[in-house]
Each structure stands twice: as C-alpha cells, then as structure tokens.
Design a protein around this motif. Structure first.
Motif, PDB file in Angstrom:
ATOM      1  N   LYS A 359       9.202  19.054  19.682  1.00 10.23           N
ATOM      2  CA  LYS A 359      10.494  19.726  19.772  1.00 10.23           C
ATOM      3  C   LYS A 359      11.606  18.859  19.202  1.00 10.23           C
ATOM      4  O   LYS A 359      12.583  19.366  18.648  1.00 10.23           O
ATOM      5  CB  LYS A 359      10.796  20.106  21.225  1.00 10.23           C
ATOM      6  N   GLU A 360      11.445  17.524  19.297  1.00 11.38           N
ATOM      7  CA  GLU A 360      12.477  16.626  18.771  1.00 11.38           C
ATOM      8  C   GLU A 360      12.491  16.585  17.244  1.00 11.38           C
ATOM      9  O   GLU A 360      13.515  16.251  16.641  1.00 11.38           O
ATOM     10  CB  GLU A 360      12.277  15.198  19.290  1.00 11.38           C
ATOM     11  N   ASN A 361      11.363  16.936  16.622  1.00  9.48           N
ATOM     12  CA  ASN A 361      11.251  16.775  15.168  1.00  9.48           C
ATOM     13  C   ASN A 361      11.111  18.098  14.432  1.00  9.48           C
ATOM     14  O   ASN A 361      10.918  18.111  13.226  1.00  9.48           O
ATOM     15  CB  ASN A 361      10.049  15.876  14.826  1.00  9.48           C
ATOM     16  N   LEU A 362      11.211  19.203  15.131  1.00  8.64           N
ATOM     17  CA  LEU A 362      11.112  20.515  14.493  1.00  8.64           C
ATOM     18  C   LEU A 362      12.460  21.224  14.560  1.00  8.64           C
ATOM     19  O   LEU A 362      13.156  21.148  15.577  1.00  8.64           O
ATOM     20  CB  LEU A 362      10.055  21.380  15.182  1.00  8.64           C
ATOM     21  N   THR A 363      12.798  21.896  13.488  1.00  5.31           N
ATOM     22  CA  THR A 363      14.037  22.674  13.468  1.00  5.31           C
ATOM     23  C   THR A 363      13.880  23.815  12.482  1.00  5.31           C
ATOM     24  O   THR A 363      13.188  23.681  11.469  1.00  5.31           O
ATOM     25  CB  THR A 363      15.237  21.773  13.086  1.00  5.31           C
ATOM     26  N   PRO A 364      14.476  24.976  12.751  1.00  7.92           N
ATOM     27  CA  PRO A 364      14.349  26.107  11.835  1.00  7.92           C
ATOM     28  C   PRO A 364      15.282  25.980  10.636  1.00  7.92           C
ATOM     29  O   PRO A 364      16.456  25.623  10.774  1.00  7.92           O
ATOM     30  CB  PRO A 364      14.739  27.313  12.710  1.00  7.92           C
ATOM     31  N   LEU A 365      14.745  26.273   9.449  1.00  3.93           N
ATOM     32  CA  LEU A 365      15.531  26.334   8.224  1.00  3.93           C
ATOM     33  C   LEU A 365      15.124  27.592   7.471  1.00  3.93           C
ATOM     34  O   LEU A 365      13.922  27.893   7.361  1.00  3.93           O
ATOM     35  CB  LEU A 365      15.288  25.116   7.328  1.00  3.93           C
ATOM     36  N   CYS A 366      16.104  28.333   6.971  1.00  8.84           N
ATOM     37  CA  CYS A 366      15.766  29.498   6.160  1.00  8.84           C
ATOM     38  C   CYS A 366      15.083  29.016   4.875  1.00  8.84           C
ATOM     39  O   CYS A 366      15.149  27.837   4.524  1.00  8.84           O
ATOM     40  CB  CYS A 366      17.013  30.328   5.846  1.00  8.84           C
ATOM     41  N   VAL A 367      14.429  29.929   4.177  1.00 10.33           N
ATOM     42  CA  VAL A 367      13.612  29.544   3.022  1.00 10.33           C
ATOM     43  C   VAL A 367      14.431  28.779   1.990  1.00 10.33           C
ATOM     44  O   VAL A 367      14.019  27.718   1.503  1.00 10.33           O
ATOM     45  CB  VAL A 367      12.981  30.802   2.376  1.00 10.33           C
ATOM     46  N   ARG A 368      15.605  29.291   1.659  1.00 11.85           N
ATOM     47  CA  ARG A 368      16.421  28.630   0.635  1.00 11.85           C
ATOM     48  C   ARG A 368      16.821  27.227   1.070  1.00 11.85           C
ATOM     49  O   ARG A 368      16.702  26.267   0.301  1.00 11.85           O
ATOM     50  CB  ARG A 368      17.665  29.458   0.337  1.00 11.85           C
ATOM     51  N   ASN A 369      17.290  27.080   2.293  1.00 11.39           N
ATOM     52  CA  ASN A 369      17.752  25.769   2.743  1.00 11.39           C
ATOM     53  C   ASN A 369      16.591  24.813   3.012  1.00 11.39           C
ATOM     54  O   ASN A 369      16.768  23.596   2.958  1.00 11.39           O
ATOM     55  CB  ASN A 369      18.628  25.929   3.983  1.00 11.39           C
ATOM     56  N   HIS A 370      15.406  25.346   3.297  1.00 14.35           N
ATOM     57  CA  HIS A 370      14.216  24.509   3.418  1.00 14.35           C
ATOM     58  C   HIS A 370      13.906  23.862   2.061  1.00 14.35           C
ATOM     59  O   HIS A 370      13.654  22.656   1.961  1.00 14.35           O
ATOM     60  CB  HIS A 370      13.034  25.355   3.897  1.00 14.35           C
ATOM     61  N   HIS A 371      13.964  24.680   0.999  1.00 10.44           N
ATOM     62  CA  HIS A 371      13.781  24.134  -0.351  1.00 10.44           C
ATOM     63  C   HIS A 371      14.900  23.166  -0.703  1.00 10.44           C
ATOM     64  O   HIS A 371      14.676  22.150  -1.373  1.00 10.44           O
ATOM     65  CB  HIS A 371      13.742  25.267  -1.378  1.00 10.44           C
ATOM     66  N   CYS A 372      16.115  23.492  -0.250  1.00 13.01           N
ATOM     67  CA  CYS A 372      17.259  22.629  -0.553  1.00 13.01           C
ATOM     68  C   CYS A 372      17.038  21.226   0.014  1.00 13.01           C
ATOM     69  O   CYS A 372      17.326  20.221  -0.637  1.00 13.01           O
ATOM     70  CB  CYS A 372      18.526  23.246   0.056  1.00 13.01           C
ATOM     71  N   LYS A 373      16.500  21.145   1.216  1.00 13.08           N
ATOM     72  CA  LYS A 373      16.264  19.856   1.859  1.00 13.08           C
ATOM     73  C   LYS A 373      15.241  19.034   1.095  1.00 13.08           C
ATOM     74  O   LYS A 373      15.376  17.807   0.960  1.00 13.08           O
ATOM     75  CB  LYS A 373      15.788  20.070   3.298  1.00 13.08           C
ATOM     76  N   HIS A 374      14.219  19.689   0.567  1.00 14.11           N
ATOM     77  CA  HIS A 374      13.127  18.957  -0.069  1.00 14.11           C
ATOM     78  C   HIS A 374      13.297  18.779  -1.583  1.00 14.11           C
ATOM     79  O   HIS A 374      12.619  17.942  -2.178  1.00 14.11           O
ATOM     80  CB  HIS A 374      11.795  19.666   0.214  1.00 14.11           C
ATOM     81  N   GLU A 375      14.182  19.566  -2.198  1.00 14.45           N
ATOM     82  CA  GLU A 375      14.247  19.555  -3.655  1.00 14.45           C
ATOM     83  C   GLU A 375      15.614  19.207  -4.224  1.00 14.45           C
ATOM     84  O   GLU A 375      15.728  18.988  -5.432  1.00 14.45           O
ATOM     85  CB  GLU A 375      13.837  20.934  -4.203  1.00 14.45           C
ATOM     86  N   ALA A 376      16.657  19.179  -3.407  1.00 11.57           N
ATOM     87  CA  ALA A 376      18.000  19.051  -3.977  1.00 11.57           C
ATOM     88  C   ALA A 376      18.793  17.874  -3.446  1.00 11.57           C
ATOM     89  O   ALA A 376      20.005  17.850  -3.545  1.00 11.57           O
ATOM     90  CB  ALA A 376      18.780  20.348  -3.739  1.00 11.57           C
ATOM     91  N   GLY A 377      18.123  16.900  -2.877  1.00 13.10           N
ATOM     92  CA  GLY A 377      18.824  15.676  -2.521  1.00 13.10           C
ATOM     93  C   GLY A 377      19.556  15.692  -1.194  1.00 13.10           C
ATOM     94  O   GLY A 377      20.373  14.809  -0.926  1.00 13.10           O
ATOM     95  N   TRP A 378      19.302  16.688  -0.331  1.00 12.91           N
ATOM     96  CA  TRP A 378      19.897  16.711   1.004  1.00 12.91           C
ATOM     97  C   TRP A 378      18.970  15.965   1.974  1.00 12.91           C
ATOM     98  O   TRP A 378      17.743  16.046   1.864  1.00 12.91           O
ATOM     99  CB  TRP A 378      20.087  18.140   1.487  1.00 12.91           C
ATOM    100  N   HIS A 379      19.565  15.269   2.930  1.00  8.13           N
ATOM    101  CA  HIS A 379      18.788  14.532   3.932  1.00  8.13           C
ATOM    102  C   HIS A 379      19.294  14.885   5.324  1.00  8.13           C
ATOM    103  O   HIS A 379      20.500  15.064   5.526  1.00  8.13           O
ATOM    104  CB  HIS A 379      18.896  13.025   3.705  1.00  8.13           C
TER     105      HIS A 379
END
Length: 435
Positions: A359-379
C-alpha cells in the motif's frame, strides 16, 4: 528626470474620484489584456520548443501539457484550450494578438475569436478577423462581439459551417459532474429542437406538479429540477411507459466511505461518495436506506485510515487493489481527477529497483500519466503522510496531498478511558450492505 506616474489601478480606489475609478477600471482591463497577450507568447514558446530532447524517439504524446497543467493547476481540457488559443494568436492571428495587447479586445473575446476561427482556412480566417477587429474599434460589448464573429464566420465559410454542424451533431452528449454541497451539475449539448423540447417538457411537468398541489412552495426552477430527477428514477424503477422491451429496475452501485461513529449517530462527520467527493453525514445515512441501488460501505478507524492489506507479489491482489483505489480515489498525478477505479496501479518505486507491491508503494495513475512518469522525465516520491511529491522535467516540485477521510469517534464516546484498545486490537471494520 521626472518620476514615472503611478497607474491609476495601482492607487487606493478610496482616494480616487468617481471619474478616476472608472478610468482606473478601464486601465486595469487594458493591463490585464496586455498581460494576457504576453502569456500567449510564453505558452506558445513552451509549446513550440518543449523539453522533449530526451523523450523516446517517435513518441507522439506532448508531455509538455502535463508541465503546464501542473504549473497552472488547471484541468487537461483547460490547458489544451489555452495552448490552442495561444498558438492560434501567435502563429495565425497576429493582428488579433496585437489588438489584445493594445486592449482593443479582452482575453475572453480573444478566446472566442480563436475558437471560432480555428476550423477556417487562413484566407477565410483573415477576412473574419479583419471585419471583427474593425467592428471592435467602436464597440466594446461582449454579446455584440460574439454575434459579429458568428455572422462573419457564416458569411465567409458557409460550407464549413454546415460540416461543423454535422460534426457537432455527432458529438451530442449529456454529462453529469459533481459540484458543491451534495449536488451535481447536469448539462450537455443536444440538437436545438431536442433542447427546446426538453425545456418545454420540464416546464409542463413543473406546471402539472403545481396544479396537482397548489400549496406546493417550491419555485418553478426547483420543480423543473425535481421533474428531471423523477424521470430518471422512474426509468431505474422500471416505471418507464415508453421504454422498449420489458422494463427492468436498474441497481446502480454507490460506494460511501463513512466513520462508524457517524453510522451510530454519535457524530456527524462528513462522508465521502466515490466519484463525487465529500458529502454531509445526513446524505450518507440516507444512502444506507436507499433501496434503489447497492450501497457499499467502507468504514474508517479513529485515525481516518481504511483497513490495510499486506502483499509482496508484483501484481496486486484484488483486496490490495481495492484498498489502494478506495484510499486514493483519483489519479495521483498533479491536476488529474480521473477516478482511481479507471486507472492503472503504479509502483512508485519500480519493482525492478526494489519497490514492493504494498500500500505504501502503490498508487493509481491514469494511462496517459502512467506513461508520462516512465517516458517523459517525471519522478515521483510518496511521503510518509501519503503526499505525492512530483518533480517535473524542469526540476519544479508539485505536491499532491493525500485524500482526506472522515474520522471515527466511537471510542471517544463509548470508552471511558480514551487510551483503551478494542478487544480485538482493531479499531475499524469494513462491510458491505446490498439494499
């Protein structure tokens, strides 16, 4: 050198004469327009040269929109609209941008103009722009401006207007959105005849209700709203005389997060309605006895926490997924409000980097923002209190606080010693009730 005079809008309005106050208002409007023009140039510069150098080659998503959304604190739809307006003004309608900068038109009028001219060819847009700006040299009222724009678009792009009408017809819809105080906003776009028919029907139903009960103290607007709600309830209850086939009552699912102490009548802590937000305790209790649907109750403890589930596998089990969705309620990216039950669950610290499925390491992200986190330099980093600390590609931080929940005060009232623990060591329960 003589001192630069202070603009009237920077002076205390109380020190100005009535004439100066009007002049100050006019000057402040022009200053707002000038600043708006400047902002259009800034937004376009970001749009034209986004920080995309390190993005995956061929990636077709414009992740600079996330940057603008997080910075401006607006929805994705609003950000897209601002980018479209800025791009249109800077690249295609420089005369309109100059008029905005000079205070001839307002930012509201500039938005209207760009929205109407965007589908037009360059030549047609130029003719409409010329006619409208000439009109605005002597007229200021917004309603006259809008009519002028509409007339000129129809005049110079009649064929395109028919095509856009057909497109608008295909995009007709009705939407329901939450607003404050336990209410919802219902709106949409319908063909003009259907909209007028709905308006007339609600008028008739409101008049019938008044005729049936002359002492009804509801206003006409209230009777119209109640009539629309009653139409929906009749369909759900299978009382629709005009529905095709055999009417069958529908049972919509409603999830409410509520403190146990509120259910017991000890206090009136606000509850949470999934897909809406905070609701009064009275409405939460009403839902418990609403036999038109299924009421799923999530009960909190005296710390405002939901029941926890511990897991270590990569793919979250159903119980853990349900818990995270109930806890976070929406996508946890800055500015995104997409419901968590429509999102993907992301490992904040990647599994390959040692992140756990917890629960501490899981969080919901919509599809677009999930890709944003992994592909666009967001941390992202999840703080101990549940706050999501996002760092965008430019190094700016954006904080997304955790969802708030009602707090259970049962022990405060029922246990003499406030430090006493329940017998089973668990201060909260969860249950489901099917109406």
């Amino acid at each position: 050198m003589p001192a630069t005079p202070v603009p009237l809008y920077d002076l205390d309005p109380g020190s100005l004469t009535p004439e100066q106050r009007v002049d100050a208002l006019i000057a402040s409007e022009r200053e707002l327009a000038r600043l708006s023009a400047r902002q259009q140039r800034i937004i376009t510069a970001i749009s034209d040269d986004p920080f995309a150098g390190e993005l995956t080659p061929g990636l077709d998503k414009q992740y600079f929109l996330e940057q603008l959304r997080a910075t401006l604190g607006e929805s994705m739809g609003a950000v897209r609209g601002r980018v479209a307006m800025a791009t249109e003004l800077v690249h295609r309608l420089p005369d309109s941008l100059a008029a905005l900068e000079a205070g001839v038109i307002s930012s509201r009028q500039a938005w209207r103009l760009t929205d109407q001219l965007r589908p037009l060819s360059d030549a047609a847009a130029g003719r409409v722009e010329e006619a409208v700006l000439e009109y605005m040299q002597t007229r200021r009222e917004h309603s006259g401006f809008c009519r002028k724009v509409k007339r000129e678009v129809l005049k110079h792009d009649s064929r395109g207007s028919e095509e856009r009408r057909a497109t608008a017809m295909a995009e007709r819809r009705v939407a329901v959105k939450p607003v404050e105080d336990g209410m919802t906003w219902v709106g949409g776009t319908l063909p003009a005849p259907d909209g007028l028919a709905l308006d007339a029907a609600l008028d008739q139903l409101a008049a019938q209700a008044k005729a049936a009960q002359p002492d009804d103290d509801r206003t006409k607007a209230q009777r119209r709203a109640d009539a629309l709600g009653q139409l929906a309830r009749d369909v759900l209850a299978g009382r629709c005389a005009h529905c095709t086939g055999t009417p069958a009552p529908l049972r919509p699912a409603v999830q409410v997060t509520v403190a146990l102490s509120t259910l017991l009548g000890i206090d009136h802590e606000p509850a949470e309605l999934t897909g809406y937000g905070p609701i009064p305790a009275s409405l939460a209790l009403h839902l418990a006895f609403d036999h038109s649907g299924t009421w799923r109750r999530l009960v909190t403890d005296d710390l405002g926490h939901l029941i926890d589930y511990g897991r270590t596998t990569y793919r979250p089990p159903v119980a853990l997924r349900d818990y995270v969705i109930a806890r976070d309620r929406t996508c946890r990216f800055p500015g995104c409000t997409r419901r968590a039950d429509t999102c993907e669950l992301d490992h904040v610290t990647a599994w390959v980097d040692g992140g756990t499925t917890s629960k501490e390491n899981l969080t919901p992200l919509c599809v677009r923002n999930h890709h944003c986190k992994h592909e666009a330099g967001w941390h992202a980093h999840r703080r101990r209190d549940g706050t999501m600390d996002w760092t965008d590609p430019t190094g700016h931080h954006h904080l997304v606080p955790p969802a708030t929940y009602p707090v259970d005060h049962t022990l405060d009232r029922c246990v003499p010693d406030g430090n006493a623990e329940p017998e089973d060591g668990d201060s909260g329960t969860a249950g489901e009730r099917a109406a």
